[in-house]
Design a protein around this motif. Sequence first.
Motif, PDB file in Angstrom:
ATOM      1  N   HIS A  50      39.624  40.104 -60.809  1.00 53.13           N
ATOM      2  CA  HIS A  50      40.598  41.043 -61.348  1.00 53.13           C
ATOM      3  C   HIS A  50      40.273  42.457 -60.906  1.00 53.13           C
ATOM      4  O   HIS A  50      39.104  42.849 -60.884  1.00 53.13           O
ATOM      5  N   THR A  64      45.391  45.672 -65.138  1.00 56.71           N
ATOM      6  CA  THR A  64      44.610  44.790 -64.286  1.00 56.71           C
ATOM      7  C   THR A  64      45.517  43.830 -63.528  1.00 56.71           C
ATOM      8  O   THR A  64      46.612  43.499 -63.969  1.00 56.71           O
ATOM      9  N   ARG A 101      38.676  31.710 -63.776  1.00 55.57           N
ATOM     10  CA  ARG A 101      39.033  32.975 -64.422  1.00 55.57           C
ATOM     11  C   ARG A 101      40.510  33.088 -64.760  1.00 55.57           C
ATOM     12  O   ARG A 101      40.884  33.786 -65.693  1.00 55.57           O
ATOM     13  N   TYR A 118      13.361  27.772 -37.891  1.00 56.57           N
ATOM     14  CA  TYR A 118      12.224  27.441 -38.741  1.00 56.57           C
ATOM     15  C   TYR A 118      12.220  28.257 -40.035  1.00 56.57           C
ATOM     16  O   TYR A 118      11.682  27.833 -41.042  1.00 56.57           O
ATOM     17  N   GLN A 119      12.860  29.428 -40.017  1.00 59.98           N
ATOM     18  CA  GLN A 119      12.898  30.222 -41.250  1.00 59.98           C
ATOM     19  C   GLN A 119      13.701  29.522 -42.318  1.00 59.98           C
ATOM     20  O   GLN A 119      13.668  29.880 -43.470  1.00 59.98           O
ATOM     21  N   LEU A 149      13.103  25.511 -45.570  1.00 60.54           N
ATOM     22  CA  LEU A 149      13.080  25.297 -47.014  1.00 60.54           C
ATOM     23  C   LEU A 149      14.458  25.377 -47.649  1.00 60.54           C
ATOM     24  O   LEU A 149      14.679  24.855 -48.726  1.00 60.54           O
ATOM     25  N   LYS A 150      15.362  26.085 -46.998  1.00 55.78           N
ATOM     26  CA  LYS A 150      16.667  26.299 -47.619  1.00 55.78           C
ATOM     27  C   LYS A 150      17.554  25.077 -47.511  1.00 55.78           C
ATOM     28  O   LYS A 150      18.004  24.532 -48.506  1.00 55.78           O
ATOM     29  N   ASP A 195      33.386  43.302 -63.728  1.00 59.40           N
ATOM     30  CA  ASP A 195      34.234  42.167 -63.374  1.00 59.40           C
ATOM     31  C   ASP A 195      34.678  41.381 -64.610  1.00 59.40           C
ATOM     32  O   ASP A 195      35.865  41.108 -64.782  1.00 59.40           O
ATOM     33  N   THR A 196      33.710  41.052 -65.457  1.00 59.07           N
ATOM     34  CA  THR A 196      34.063  40.253 -66.638  1.00 59.07           C
ATOM     35  C   THR A 196      34.930  41.067 -67.599  1.00 59.07           C
ATOM     36  O   THR A 196      35.821  40.533 -68.260  1.00 59.07           O
ATOM     37  N   ILE A 213      37.050  43.409 -66.769  1.00 55.56           N
ATOM     38  CA  ILE A 213      38.415  43.467 -66.237  1.00 55.56           C
ATOM     39  C   ILE A 213      39.110  42.117 -66.379  1.00 55.56           C
ATOM     40  O   ILE A 213      40.293  42.046 -66.706  1.00 55.56           O
ATOM     41  N   ASP A 214      38.352  41.049 -66.147  1.00 59.18           N
ATOM     42  CA  ASP A 214      38.908  39.714 -66.379  1.00 59.18           C
ATOM     43  C   ASP A 214      39.484  39.625 -67.792  1.00 59.18           C
ATOM     44  O   ASP A 214      40.586  39.149 -68.006  1.00 59.18           O
ATOM     45  N   LYS A 244      40.383  42.037 -69.742  1.00 58.82           N
ATOM     46  CA  LYS A 244      41.561  42.893 -69.861  1.00 58.82           C
ATOM     47  C   LYS A 244      42.785  42.219 -69.254  1.00 58.82           C
ATOM     48  O   LYS A 244      43.914  42.391 -69.706  1.00 58.82           O
ATOM     49  N   GLY A 245      42.569  41.476 -68.182  1.00 56.44           N
ATOM     50  CA  GLY A 245      43.670  40.839 -67.476  1.00 56.44           C
ATOM     51  C   GLY A 245      44.205  39.610 -68.199  1.00 56.44           C
ATOM     52  O   GLY A 245      45.311  39.148 -67.927  1.00 56.44           O
ATOM     53  N   HIS A 246      43.410  39.101 -69.081  1.00 57.07           N
ATOM     54  CA  HIS A 246      43.844  37.903 -69.784  1.00 57.07           C
ATOM     55  C   HIS A 246      44.914  38.200 -70.804  1.00 57.07           C
ATOM     56  O   HIS A 246      44.826  39.159 -71.557  1.00 57.07           O
ATOM     57  N   LYS A 282      13.072  37.967 -59.641  1.00 55.68           N
ATOM     58  CA  LYS A 282      13.275  36.650 -59.081  1.00 55.68           C
ATOM     59  C   LYS A 282      12.017  35.811 -59.263  1.00 55.68           C
ATOM     60  O   LYS A 282      10.947  36.181 -58.798  1.00 55.68           O
ATOM     61  N   ASN A 303      10.958  23.983 -55.385  1.00 59.15           N
ATOM     62  CA  ASN A 303      10.624  23.976 -53.965  1.00 59.15           C
ATOM     63  C   ASN A 303       9.150  23.701 -53.776  1.00 59.15           C
ATOM     64  O   ASN A 303       8.311  24.376 -54.355  1.00 59.15           O
ATOM     65  N   LYS A 304       8.858  22.706 -52.972  1.00 62.50           N
ATOM     66  CA  LYS A 304       7.467  22.358 -52.738  1.00 62.50           C
ATOM     67  C   LYS A 304       7.165  22.440 -51.261  1.00 62.50           C
ATOM     68  O   LYS A 304       7.877  21.867 -50.441  1.00 62.50           O
ATOM     69  N   LEU A 305       6.110  23.145 -50.973  1.00 63.19           N
ATOM     70  CA  LEU A 305       5.751  23.380 -49.577  1.00 63.19           C
ATOM     71  C   LEU A 305       4.333  22.883 -49.325  1.00 63.19           C
ATOM     72  O   LEU A 305       3.411  23.210 -50.065  1.00 63.19           O
ATOM     73  N   ASN A 317       8.428  34.312 -44.481  1.00 63.62           N
ATOM     74  CA  ASN A 317       9.645  33.931 -43.762  1.00 63.62           C
ATOM     75  C   ASN A 317      10.230  32.635 -44.292  1.00 63.62           C
ATOM     76  O   ASN A 317      11.440  32.496 -44.445  1.00 63.62           O
ATOM     77  N   LEU A 318       9.340  31.695 -44.566  1.00 64.92           N
ATOM     78  CA  LEU A 318       9.793  30.386 -45.018  1.00 64.92           C
ATOM     79  C   LEU A 318      10.473  30.467 -46.374  1.00 64.92           C
ATOM     80  O   LEU A 318      11.412  29.730 -46.653  1.00 64.92           O
ATOM     81  N   ARG A 375      11.655  33.245 -47.881  1.00 64.80           N
ATOM     82  CA  ARG A 375      12.453  34.449 -48.023  1.00 64.80           C
ATOM     83  C   ARG A 375      13.714  34.201 -48.856  1.00 64.80           C
ATOM     84  O   ARG A 375      14.388  33.214 -48.703  1.00 64.80           O
TER      85      ARG A 375
END
Lengths: 261, 589
Positions: free
Chosen positions: A69, A76, A123, A144-145, A148-149, B370-371, B373-374, B376-378, B395, B505-507, B586-587, B589
């Motif tokens: 929105h 809006t 939404r 290789y980077q 894991l992904k 965002d939420t 405005i959502d 408000k838009g409802h 993280k 994740n296991k490395l 790197n792995l 990241r």
Amino acid sequence: MSNTYYLAQSNEVELFEAAASMNLPILIKGPTGCGKTRFIEAMGEKLGREVYTVVCHDDLSAADLIGRHLIDENGTFWQDGPLTKAVRNGGICYLDEIIEARKDTTVVLHSLADYRRVLPIDRTGEVIEAHPDFMLVVSYNPGYQNVLKGMKPSTKQRFISLSFNYPKPEIEKEVIIKESSVNAAIAQKLVNIAGEIRRLSDSDIQEAVSTRLLIYAAKLIVKGFDPYQACMHSIVESLSDEDDVLEVLQKLISLHFTKSA
Amino acid sequence: MDEKVGKFWDKYVTKKASRLYEAEKVLFEERARSLKIFYHLLGGDKAKELHITDKRFLKTSRTLLEKFSGKGKSFFLAWQDEKALYFPASLSYFDDKNLNEMHYYWLCAMLAHVNIKSNASINENKKAANFLIEKYSGFKDFHTNAEAFLLERYPELSTIKPLNEDLLDDNSYPNPLWIYPSHSSNTMLLDFDDEEEMGREDGKKDKTEELKMKKKAEQINDDKETDGLLLFLPESLMSLMEQVNVDRQENDSFDEDALYNAEDLDEITLGKKDANLASRIKMDLDISANSAEDYPLGKGHFRDEWDYKKESYLKNYVCIKPQISIYVEAIELPKRLEKMMKKIHSELDLMELDRIKIDNLPYGDELNLDTWIDYKGHKNHSNHPQRFFQSYKKKTRDMATLILADISLSTEAGITQDIRVIDMIKDSLMVFAESLQRLQDRFSIYAFSSIRNKKVNFHIIKNFKEKYSDRVRGRIDLIKPGYYTRLGAAIRESAKILEKQQSANKLLLILSDGKPNDVDRYDGRYGIEDTKKAIEEVKQKGITPFCITIDVEAKEYLPYLFGRNSYAVIRDAKKLPKVVTEIYMNLTR
Ligand SMILES: Nc1ncnc2c1ncn2[C@@H]1O[C@H](COP(=O)(O)OP(=O)(O)OP(=O)(O)O)[C@@H](O)[C@H]1O
Ligand SMILES: [Mg+2]
């Protein structure tokens, strides 16, 4: 008839057309700079479908794909995201570097990428049935980077896979000439250099020379740069930080393009 | 007087006869690494080594002067066989260092292009030379200059008489730009698939290594005596292994095996408590402390091994001997690593800025527009969940990493005069541990070496439970090169440990300096296939394997073992500590 130049590497054009006609989504794997983006652009033109490109990153949210929105003087209103636009109006939605996106973002693709072909929008409570010309294309670079992904198997198995690599020498040469209008002899040398460096890639260096870098080198040469210098700046320096590898690559370039004193 | 003149004359003659330029000399040794990469660039066989050649005898007519001085009978020539390329130890034909260096590259390129089976005939040399001249303008220049220069100085050069096919009988000076046939030019191509053959080939090396092994084995037996003593100390050991269930009621004798059932390897609480143990043992036994030693955790347990010939597992074939160093001194980060660590820390801190946003919260740090405005838009506000807030959270990467270090005898090898491969592995472990600690990522460290299937020593440096501490550093510091590399077994053991971790994740990060090997058939195809199988098992368990290896030999088997994107080769071992952490970043990241 199409303006975007693309030279096919093998049967990818036919495969893409077949997938498009059967409403199947496509997954393209390939190293950086091998022509993935260019291929999609060219196919979009060929099929007369607009291409909506989204380059994925780990902050990409579902709203970035679907829409949100917004506010204007009247209050809006809902704004479709690139994915929703393609779903509604027909077109190719191309998600570049898909594995950079978080997995909770990419799950919105699931219902679109199988037989259902619908996009539910939480939404607004809307459920959009995909336009017959809607096509989903995703790509990533299995370097290789990224070990894991990976991609969720449940996501991956919804796609037809196309595996790209650097083009064969004759094709790559032609691409270089077309893209940079460098002469054939120099293009050949660049292709030879690339072929040699790509042999190394596994044990001695991690990166490989991309078609893109070769085109950069060619363009610099056309601009009047000394070929040796052009190659050093566009090809060699970007590949490795290790001194002895650099030294040998430098030597290799100087053998192909004698250093002008 | 006569004598003096004689000496002077002799000197004059030798000097005149030697048409080489000492001052412009280029050494093979200094170029060996570059030449190897160059050889790969030109498509040369990556399994081949580069060596220095010894002198070759050719029948040639020498100039009068050379006959006088006795020079010119034998030559250093470039040649190759199935295993290696052979270069002169130095080159100094030209009066310009660059040309002498280029001479090496030229020979290297020639070696990449002459067909080894064609016996390096004149025609083959010409073909290869022409190819290089055509393709590389740099070689064209070199060849033109070099040939002109050599012809002027060596009128008797082989190129003058192109008709004579058999070079070895050629009655002229050998051409330094050419490749010569191998010593035993009609040797059959070795059958590289045949392990027995390979084994015999290396027989000599094995013997000396075996001697060293024997010595070590004796030391180990001594250790065992001490273990025997320790058996009488169940109480103090119990305090060490508190968390492990040992049913003492049922079996009154101290059952070491219970301490180490495969599953429990990670359960054992380490750290402070082994200090405890050390001091108690010291008190009870009056053994001198300070001298650290490996303490076995149990009698060992068994793992399967893959026999590629039978295409089946050999059940419970390999004995894993888990152990841990006791009497460990706690140490601080060595001074030499401080600078590097500082740099890495600042890089890591940048990564730590990574935060993730959590949406749709009923309350939180800030309003999510965002939420809002959502909402408000409802049309129908009452149906809308009123969660307008968002918060940022650091993280958490939800990673569990097990680093498995190969500490086989080969890591004893020197990189420089006073740095060995093992030193670099130890430094890497310290830097790595330090970094992961900083990132607050979960990790454990194990090291291994093997003697046949009878004994795979599996050293616990830090398990997932233990906190990283000065003591862990002490254990790293104590790591010594062991025996061989039964990689498959160590990988399976590590997988067992990782499997039990809860992280998403296991490395499995493997640090190694070479290929799988052992004194038995493990050295060769058998070992490679077992390791490959073990890696497949790891992947099936949802664990990502990644191997970081130091380049000491050809690494053709790496993609075969680990898959194309699952390994990295570090060519300069001194960079290992830095690179290991970079790769990890790197792995993940
Ligand atoms: N087959 C081809 N036909 C025409 N141009 C090509 C072809 N292959 C590569 N190119 C050229 O290579 C350049 C790089 O290709 P492109 O941008 O498509 O790479 P990419 O695979 O999308 O890379 P990345 O993964 O980094 O996004 C293009 O700009 C184009 O000039
Ligand atoms: Mg692209």
